[in-house]
Write an enzyme that holds these catalytic residues in place. Structure first.
Site, PDB file in Angstrom:
ATOM      1  N   GLU A 168      -1.399   6.366 -39.940  1.00  0.00           N
ATOM      2  CA  GLU A 168      -0.074   6.203 -39.941  1.00  0.00           C
ATOM      3  C   GLU A 168       0.219   4.610 -40.193  1.00  0.00           C
ATOM      4  OE1 GLU A 168       1.618   7.475 -36.101  1.00  0.00           O
ATOM      5  OE2 GLU A 168      -0.009   8.825 -35.779  1.00  0.00           O
ATOM      6  N   HIS A 202      -0.684  14.720 -35.003  1.00  0.00           N
ATOM      7  CA  HIS A 202      -1.851  15.059 -34.151  1.00  0.00           C
ATOM      8  C   HIS A 202      -1.305  15.264 -32.965  1.00  0.00           C
ATOM      9  CE1 HIS A 202      -0.579  11.045 -32.484  1.00  0.00           C
ATOM     10  NE2 HIS A 202      -0.378  10.599 -33.612  1.00  0.00           N
TER      11      HIS A 202
END
Length: 128
Positions: free
Chosen positions: A87, A10
């Site tokens: 994550e 990201h």
């Protein structure tokens, strides 16, 4: 059948910018993060993707959307979001200063910085 996967992290978020631990906690993309995602999209625009996968975090969804927007076939690309792709959850450290987390973790292996901790763990065969 051959499957090719392209992995993109990201774009930069405000928590990244302020050096904060970010795993499950979410934060919007910075202007730099938005530009980085657009640039990644430009580099990948000619790839005939069948599908796009991201975690369900806003930063990952926004990054994927910005990347796919650059692809002329984006109307045909199915996008999926999965919590399983998030994550790692950092528990107590979520939102805390990243350097402090690495100092705390580093005490366990007598190191004080991220690079020293990771090098020690890799050297001892613990993997990273």
């Amino acid at each position: 059948m051959t499957v090719t996967a392209y992995m993109v992290r990201h774009g930069q978020t405000y928590l990244n910018y302020y050096n904060r631990v970010q795993g499950w906690i979410d934060s919007p993309l910075t202007d730099k993060g938005i530009e980085d995602a657009k640039n990644a999209g430009k580099r990948l625009k000619d790839i005939p993707f069948n599908a796009a996968f991201s975690s369900d975090s806003g930063r990952a969804i926004d990054t994927a959307r910005l990347i796919l927007k650059q692809n002329p076939n984006n109307m045909n690309i199915i996008s999926y979001q999965y919590p399983e792709l998030r994550e790692q959850f950092h528990g107590y450290f979520e939102g805390s200063d990243l350097s402090q987390m690495w100092q705390f973790v580093g005490v366990q292996v007598q190191e004080t910085t991220e690079s020293e901790v990771l090098k020690t763990l890799a050297w001892n065969g613990l993997g990273i």
